[in-house]
Design an enzyme around this catalytic site. Structure first.
Site, mmCIF file in Angstrom:
data_model
loop_
_atom_site.group_PDB
_atom_site.id
_atom_site.type_symbol
_atom_site.label_atom_id
_atom_site.label_comp_id
_atom_site.label_asym_id
_atom_site.label_seq_id
_atom_site.Cartn_x
_atom_site.Cartn_y
_atom_site.Cartn_z
ATOM 1 N N HIS A 108 0.851 -1.201 0.000
ATOM 2 C CA HIS A 108 0.000 0.000 0.000
ATOM 3 C C HIS A 108 0.880 1.242 0.000
ATOM 4 O O HIS A 108 1.301 1.736 1.049
ATOM 5 C CB HIS A 108 -0.916 -0.003 1.233
ATOM 6 N N GLU B 115 -10.828 4.073 7.362
ATOM 7 C CA GLU B 115 -9.808 5.042 7.767
ATOM 8 C C GLU B 115 -10.438 6.202 8.522
ATOM 9 O O GLU B 115 -9.750 6.949 9.199
ATOM 10 C CB GLU B 115 -9.070 5.560 6.525
#
Length: 321
Positions: A14, A192
């Site tokens: 990522h 998130e």
């Protein structure tokens, strides 16, 4: 970080291209001096939305064929210093489309720069193309269809990125129904910004991995579902604290997720914006959360298994652990 960890081959699944362009590359492409504070978040960053403001400057460097090639090569040159054996770099092609560049040319230019660096530094890689939350389904699907033509030729998968709080996952069910039909593997940024619903919606949509997934914290049933389905959780500790995905270091759930048997991986997210490397991430979680060398090794094995890579590349990576 122990000597054993320093020598361990690293995997980063990522990592964003624009958020990882080096200061030197940006200065070269802009033709002016750039201060570090223009590129990196402050310690008092208040949210993901504020964090994302740091992407405007590097994005302005990725608007030409030359800039995209240079950016791809710069990225590889930089990660080579970090002991990386395999990585997946993601970017949003549509953000570089303009009157001189169509989506295919954008992707080809980045791939050319990455490939040059990969050959020079002997790094295996794949490109994840990002749909953007603020774009329409039609725009995102058009980009995915173009990217699908490069699957196995540098492109390895897709993603959905952007301001999660303003654009919840339920808005993208139709998009990912279409992406599934393209047979393009995908991960999705979710969890998130505190919404476990976004995480579970992403799983229902068919995401094999979740970018960040922090909102799973404390949700036993949802953690169990992700564990049973072998969903990868792409954790980016330093970035997650900067964007206030959790309020404090003490609340960061890496220990919880590992103990619950989730397929956790450790990643950088944005090397320049967050001023980080895989080495820094490992040292940070070992110091703050008592993550053992063997658990770091497990996370690297998880990354090898979860990678959107060929079986040959996965087998080669797993043999090194």
């Amino acid at each position: 970080m122990t000597e054993t960890m320093e020598k361990l081959p690293k995997i980063d699944l990522h990592c964003h291209l624009d958020g990882s362009l080096t200061q030197g590359c940006i200065q070269e492409l802009l033709g002016r001096k750039v201060e570090r504070e223009e590129l990196q978040v402050d310690a008092d960053c208040r949210s993901l939305k504020e964090y994302l403001e740091k992407f405007q400057l590097p994005l302005s460097c990725l608007q030409t064929e030359g800039g995209l090639k240079r950016g791809g090569y710069d990225f590889m040159e930089n990660v080579a210093k970090d002991g990386i054996a395999y990585l997946e770099v993601r970017f949003a092609p549509q953000l570089s489309v303009n009157e001189n560049l169509d989506c295919g040319k954008v992707i080809e230019s980045v791939l050319e720069g990455l490939e040059r660096g990969a050959r020079e530094y002997h790094i295996d890689y794949g490109v994840i193309v990002c749909a953007m939350r603020h774009h329409s389904d039609a725009e995102n699907l058009q980009m995915m269809r173009v990217a699908r033509e490069y699957l196995g030729q540098g492109v390895c998968g897709a993603d959905l990125a952007g301001d999660e709080a303003s654009y919840p996952m339920k808005n993208f069910r139709n998009l990912f129904r279409e992406v599934n039909m393209l047979d393009l593997p995908f991960t999705i940024h979710a969890g998130e910004c505190g919404s476990v619903e976004n995480v579970m919606e992403a799983v229902k949509c068919g995401a094999r991995r979740i970018g960040h997934g922090i909102a799973l914290r404390g949700h036993g049933d949802e953690i169990r579902i992700c564990r049973e389905r072998g969903i990868g959780i792409e954790m980016c500790p330093i970035s997650n604290l900067q964007t206030k995905a959790v309020k404090s270091k003490a609340e960061y759930p890496m220990r919880e997720f590992l103990d619950q048997g989730l397929m956790v991986t450790i990643n950088t997210d944005n090397r320049t914006v967050s001023d980080t490397t895989i080495g820094k991430e490992i040292a940070f979680v070992q110091k703050e959360y008592g993550i053992r060398d063997e658990e770091i090794r497990t996370m690297m094995k998880n990354a090898a298994k979860l990678a959107f890579a060929s079986d040959d590349v996965k087998d080669r990576l797993l043999s090194r652990y």
